[in-house]
Design a protein around this motif. Structure first.
Motif, PDB file in Angstrom:
ATOM      1  N   ALA A  29      -6.267   2.855   4.575  1.00  0.00           N
ATOM      2  CA  ALA A  29      -6.802   3.449   3.348  1.00  0.00           C
ATOM      3  C   ALA A  29      -7.107   4.934   3.555  1.00  0.00           C
ATOM      4  O   ALA A  29      -6.818   5.769   2.687  1.00  0.00           O
ATOM      5  N   LEU A  51     -11.311   2.506  -0.827  1.00  0.00           N
ATOM      6  CA  LEU A  51     -11.286   1.125  -0.334  1.00  0.00           C
ATOM      7  C   LEU A  51     -12.550   0.370  -0.700  1.00  0.00           C
ATOM      8  O   LEU A  51     -13.656   0.845  -0.462  1.00  0.00           O
ATOM      9  N   HIS A  85     -10.018  -5.104   0.629  1.00  0.00           N
ATOM     10  CA  HIS A  85      -9.785  -5.983   1.775  1.00  0.00           C
ATOM     11  C   HIS A  85     -10.952  -6.966   1.862  1.00  0.00           C
ATOM     12  O   HIS A  85     -12.118  -6.566   1.807  1.00  0.00           O
ATOM     13  N   MET A 106      -7.932   0.147  -3.053  1.00  0.00           N
ATOM     14  CA  MET A 106      -7.564  -1.011  -2.244  1.00  0.00           C
ATOM     15  C   MET A 106      -8.763  -1.928  -2.078  1.00  0.00           C
ATOM     16  O   MET A 106      -9.909  -1.488  -2.113  1.00  0.00           O
ATOM     17  N   ARG A 158       1.190   3.842  -3.219  1.00  0.00           N
ATOM     18  CA  ARG A 158       0.870   5.271  -3.063  1.00  0.00           C
ATOM     19  C   ARG A 158       1.995   6.123  -3.638  1.00  0.00           C
ATOM     20  O   ARG A 158       1.754   7.090  -4.369  1.00  0.00           O
ATOM     21  N   SER A 197     -14.327  -3.087   0.419  1.00  0.00           N
ATOM     22  CA  SER A 197     -14.230  -4.019   1.541  1.00  0.00           C
ATOM     23  C   SER A 197     -15.435  -4.947   1.532  1.00  0.00           C
ATOM     24  O   SER A 197     -16.563  -4.512   1.260  1.00  0.00           O
ATOM     25  N   ILE A 201      -6.640   6.492  -0.127  1.00  0.00           N
ATOM     26  CA  ILE A 201      -6.861   5.530  -1.206  1.00  0.00           C
ATOM     27  C   ILE A 201      -8.273   4.967  -1.054  1.00  0.00           C
ATOM     28  O   ILE A 201      -8.624   4.469   0.018  1.00  0.00           O
ATOM     29  N   ALA A 247       0.829  -1.203   0.000  1.00  0.00           N
ATOM     30  CA  ALA A 247       0.000   0.000   0.000  1.00  0.00           C
ATOM     31  C   ALA A 247       0.867   1.258   0.000  1.00  0.00           C
ATOM     32  O   ALA A 247       0.616   2.208  -0.756  1.00  0.00           O
ATOM     33  N   GLU A 271      -8.923  -0.391   6.935  1.00  0.00           N
ATOM     34  CA  GLU A 271      -9.791   0.772   6.719  1.00  0.00           C
ATOM     35  C   GLU A 271      -9.071   2.071   7.106  1.00  0.00           C
ATOM     36  O   GLU A 271      -9.129   3.066   6.377  1.00  0.00           O
TER      37      GLU A 271
END
Length: 372
Positions: free
Chosen positions: A81, A88, A60, A58, A45, A90, A86, A41, A78
């Motif tokens: 991110a 996310l 997850h 991202m 970035r 999830s 970024i 991550a 979380e």
């Protein structure tokens, strides 16, 4: 040079040398919260900020296998991110329930569901950024360690053609930009980033990443290889990761050459049963391998057969060595064996006559026999 600059430069070089992504490429990062994916991550970035990759997001996936620990992983990602700004994706999936329902291995189900979620998230990212899905990439945090572990796992259980290259830098949309880096280096990179006052996320206990305690359980195959085999091999050769990965890259070069030769053999000798210039090819209907197929070197025959069966069975199928052997048994002494028949995975029929070796669904084979 510190690990912070070194890891970034190494990832940048791997991406450039392997053609893994460009400044316009939308990238989805698979982040579990462990040390490797947390490092991914941070690196991604920086790669985005440097104009090396395009829009990033991202993903997850909470497998709901580890109770509060899994919830802690999700909370950590979380916050990570948010920290890195970024977007996310999830999701939570009842992997144990799905494994019980299907009767499959828990780890296999988890992997399948994780990549299914990743492809859906990548599609959404590409749609949002107005980029073709074919240009999107899924970045994973696989390292030299993962590749070496796979090598030894395959050494134990056996593998097919090209298996000892272990991992691909790119497999379809899935890209591994950290595969020239060790897990130890990634951890040092995250720790150095924190020491230098860089932006880092910590969990509720102050840890820079989340540890999965099951990684130490040697009753699991990968953990056994990691702690009992790779660790001892490193005692004999401290440079094992670099040495073995160089060897695997040499294997990969030869593997690519043979795969190219096999693809040419498929193009020359495989006549697809349902092929229409306007509608394309229905690979599931099967094909006929021409008699001259038997003139190819045996290693090329094997690989070409694998490619053919993969197209017929679908990309997610695992082509069995026994299926390849049974197809090739339809040839002998450089020609098809008239009257040869066999049944292989996917309920496919294999039959041979002077026109070649035919691979087709069993239902189609029976229908032809009934008409005859």
């Amino acid at each position: 040079m510190g690990h912070t600059e070194d890891i970034f430069d190494r990832a940048k070089r791997t991406i450039a040398e392997r053609g893994l992504a460009s400044a316009e490429t939308p990238v989805l990062l698979m982040v579990s919260g462990g040390s490797d994916s947390t490092a991914l991550a941070y690196v991604a970035r920086d790669l985005h900020d440097a104009g090396i990759v395009g829009p990033i997001a991202m993903l997850h996936v909470n497998h709901r296998l580890r109770g509060k620990d899994a919830e802690g992983d999700q909370a950590f990602v979380e916050k990570l991110a948010q920290l890195l700004d970024i977007p996310l994706f999830s999701c939570e999936i009842d992997i144990a329930g799905e494994a019980a329902r299907t009767g499959e291995n828990v780890e296999a189900v988890a992997r399948h569901e994780r990549y299914l979620a990743a492809n859906e998230a990548l599609e959404s990212l590409c749609l949002h950024t107005a980029a073709p899905l074919s240009e999107g990439r899924i970045f994973t945090a696989h390292t030299q360690d993962d590749r070496v572990e796979n090598f030894y796992m395959r050494s134990i259980v056996g593998t097919g053609p090209g298996g000892f290259r272990s991992m691909l830098y790119r497999n379809g949309p899935v890209v591994r930009p950290l595969m020239d880096t060790s897990r130890e280096s990634l951890r040092a990179y995250v720790e150095e980033r924190a020491e230098k006052g860089g932006i880092v996320q910590r969990d509720e206990s102050g840890n820079l990443w989340r540890e999965d305690a099951t990684n130490a359980h040697t009753d699991r195959f990968r953990a056994y290889v990691r702690h009992e085999i790779v660790a001892r091999a490193k005692e004999r050769n401290p440079q094992l990761l670099d040495t073995l990965c160089r060897t695997m890259n040499l294997i990969a070069d030869e593997d690519d050459m043979l795969e190219s030769q096999a693809a040419k053999a498929v193009e020359r000798f495989a006549a697809w049963i349902e092929a229409d210039d306007a509608l394309g090819i229905d690979y599931g209907a099967g094909c006929v391998l021409a008699p001259d197929y038997a003139s190819e070197p045996l290693p090329v025959q094997r690989r070409a057969c694998m490619q053919v069966l993969q197209l017929i069975l679908g990309a997610d199928a695992r082509v069995e060595t026994a299926s390849i052997e049974r197809v090739l048994a339809g040839f002998a002494d450089g020609e098809p064996v008239g009257g040869y028949t066999n049944n292989i995975q996917g309920d496919l029929a294999v039959s041979a006559n002077k026109r070649g070796v035919r691979i087709e669904p069993m239902a189609a084979y029976r229908a032809r026999r009934k008409k005859a």
